[in-house]
Write a protein that holds these residues in place. Structure first.
Motif, short mmCIF file in Angstrom:
data_model
loop_
_atom_site.label_atom_id
_atom_site.label_comp_id
_atom_site.label_asym_id
_atom_site.label_seq_id
_atom_site.Cartn_x
_atom_site.Cartn_y
_atom_site.Cartn_z
N SER A 1 -21.71 -5.34 59.34
CA SER A 1 -20.66 -4.61 58.64
C SER A 1 -21.19 -4.04 57.33
O SER A 1 -21.87 -4.74 56.58
CB SER A 1 -19.48 -5.54 58.37
OG SER A 1 -18.44 -4.88 57.69
N VAL A 2 -20.86 -2.77 57.07
CA VAL A 2 -21.20 -2.12 55.80
C VAL A 2 -19.95 -1.51 55.19
O VAL A 2 -18.91 -1.36 55.85
CB VAL A 2 -22.26 -1.01 55.99
CG1 VAL A 2 -23.58 -1.60 56.47
CG2 VAL A 2 -21.77 0.08 56.93
N SER B 1 -17.83 1.66 53.17
CA SER B 1 -17.73 3.12 53.34
C SER B 1 -18.21 3.80 52.04
O SER B 1 -17.46 4.54 51.40
CB SER B 1 -16.30 3.52 53.66
OG SER B 1 -15.40 3.04 52.66
N GLY C 1 -23.89 2.10 52.25
CA GLY C 1 -23.64 1.82 53.66
C GLY C 1 -24.26 2.87 54.56
O GLY C 1 -24.89 2.56 55.58
N GLN C 2 -24.10 4.14 54.19
CA GLN C 2 -24.68 5.22 54.98
C GLN C 2 -26.20 5.17 54.97
O GLN C 2 -26.85 5.39 55.98
CB GLN C 2 -24.19 6.57 54.45
CG GLN C 2 -22.71 6.81 54.69
CD GLN C 2 -22.34 6.69 56.16
OE1 GLN C 2 -22.94 7.34 57.03
NE2 GLN C 2 -21.35 5.85 56.45
N LEU D 1 -27.37 2.43 57.40
CA LEU D 1 -27.27 2.84 58.80
C LEU D 1 -28.38 3.82 59.17
O LEU D 1 -28.98 3.72 60.25
CB LEU D 1 -25.90 3.47 59.07
CG LEU D 1 -24.72 2.50 59.09
CD1 LEU D 1 -23.40 3.26 59.19
CD2 LEU D 1 -24.84 1.51 60.24
N LYS E 1 -20.00 -1.97 62.09
CA LYS E 1 -18.74 -1.34 61.68
C LYS E 1 -18.77 -1.00 60.20
O LYS E 1 -19.50 -1.61 59.41
CB LYS E 1 -17.56 -2.24 62.01
CG LYS E 1 -17.38 -3.43 61.09
CD LYS E 1 -16.09 -4.20 61.42
CE LYS E 1 -15.88 -5.36 60.45
NZ LYS E 1 -14.68 -6.14 60.78
N THR E 2 -17.96 -0.01 59.83
CA THR E 2 -17.79 0.40 58.45
C THR E 2 -16.40 0.01 57.98
O THR E 2 -15.41 0.32 58.65
CB THR E 2 -17.99 1.91 58.30
OG1 THR E 2 -19.30 2.27 58.74
CG2 THR E 2 -17.81 2.35 56.85
N SER F 1 -13.50 -0.24 54.62
CA SER F 1 -13.13 0.39 53.35
C SER F 1 -12.64 -0.63 52.33
O SER F 1 -12.41 -0.28 51.17
CB SER F 1 -12.05 1.45 53.59
OG SER F 1 -10.91 0.86 54.19
N THR G 1 -20.55 -2.19 50.31
CA THR G 1 -21.73 -2.66 51.01
C THR G 1 -22.40 -3.79 50.22
O THR G 1 -22.42 -3.77 48.99
CB THR G 1 -22.73 -1.50 51.17
OG1 THR G 1 -22.10 -0.47 51.96
CG2 THR G 1 -24.01 -1.95 51.85
#
Length: 312
Positions: free
Chosen positions: A64-65, A67, A71-72, A75, A89-90, A92, A96
């Motif tokens: 899990s990261v 938003s 996080g991006q 990934l 999964k992302t 909100s 991160t």
């Protein structure tokens, strides 16, 4: 060596590592000038996934990261290394995860803020069950909720998969998790906490036996420059280290665990698998950064031309 491609699922953490280099660590209340700062994709789970993929394994990541830009970036780093990220999964509701890492004198001090890793839940394991079904080995650590680690181990065993548990960061573990684990890989300090033993050289096998008695299939203790030790139903043995010039030890344990998971998936014998894992770790510490420092399969295999000696 075998021709079988490793297939590994890593269920664990994804962090952005904020790495500061300094000549020496500050004392409490002291400020020192650093030499450099780097923002490097990390997290024990993600590090192990990248390492496995670079070793040629088909690698699934569940985690899990947040938003946010970190996080991006995480990934993208996974995808660039060939890791399958469909089951990451992302969220909100949390940022991160971040690890603050101080490098000084060839060693490190790390503080981890879990963030989104705390939202990697048992239902995410259920959602990724099809992914887990397609691998041979499930690799776990302890930077996500313990209930999720337990769920992953249960699911892996239900599906007939081998479970490798890297018990870091160190914490007490429930008896069920030991019984679900095929291979547990503590370092010396983690072994001391889990076994309740203060470990000298003569106490190592005794401390490892405590974990074996809890129901794990075998114990592999990493010992830094002293190599590794193995305790299983076949007895105790040592595997020597591969001497290298150390640059950054941050990803050493993650490199070792990924190498071990890949080797076991390829059906290497345990001692050979531990030796292979040691070579992966040896190469990793010669470079800066956990994920960027992970070696390729070709680089690891090149080490098989070097001379070394096992202490049995």
């Amino acid at each position: 060596m075998t021709d079988k491609q490793a297939r590994v699922a890593v269920i664990g953490s994804l962090n952005m590592d904020v790495v500061v280099q300094a000549l020496r660590p500050p004392q409490m209340g002291e400020t020192v000038l650093g030499e450099a700062v780097h923002f490097i994709p990390g997290g024990k789970g993600a590090n192990q996934a990248v390492a496995a993929a670079r070793l040629g394994a088909h690698t699934e990541m569940i985690g899990s990261v947040g938003s946010d830009p970190f996080g991006q970036d995480l990934l993208e780093s996974l995808k660039k290394s060939g890791v399958e990220t469909t089951a990451v999964k992302t969220v909100s509701i949390a940022p991160t995860g971040v690890a603050s890492i101080l490098l000084s004198g060839g060693d490190n001090r790390i503080i981890v803020v879990p963030g989104a890793n705390g939202h990697c839940l048992p239902e995410d394991v259920d959602a990724g069950k099809e992914r887990i079904a397609g691998v041979d080995v499930v690799l776990l650590q302890l930077e996500i909720p313990l209930e999720t680690v337990l769920s992953a181990a249960r699911t892996a065993k239900e599906l007939g998969k081998k479970v490798v548990l890297n018990p870091a960061p160190a914490r007490e573990l429930p008896g069920e998790l030991y019984r679900l684990t095929d291979v547990i890989t503590p370092n010396r300090s983690e072994l001391e906490l889990l076994s309740g033993h203060s470990i000298g050289e003569e106490d190592l096998a005794e401390a490892m036996q405590v974990l074996l008695d809890q129901g794990v299939g075998c114990v592999v203790t990493t010992l830094g420059e002293q190599g590794a030790a193995i305790l299983s139903g076949e007895g105790f043995r040592r595997v020597a280290v591969h001497p290298v010039d150390v640059v950054d030890t941050t990803g050493a344990g993650d490199a070792f665990n990924a190498g071990l998971a890949c080797a076991l998936s390829e059906e290497m014998e345990l001692a050979e698998a531990v030796d292979f894992a040691g070579r992966v770790a040896a190469l990793a510490v010669t470079r800066l950064g956990a994920q960027d420092g992970m070696p390729t399969r070709r680089e690891v295999e090149a080490l098989y031309g070097t001379e070394r000696k096992d202490d049995k």
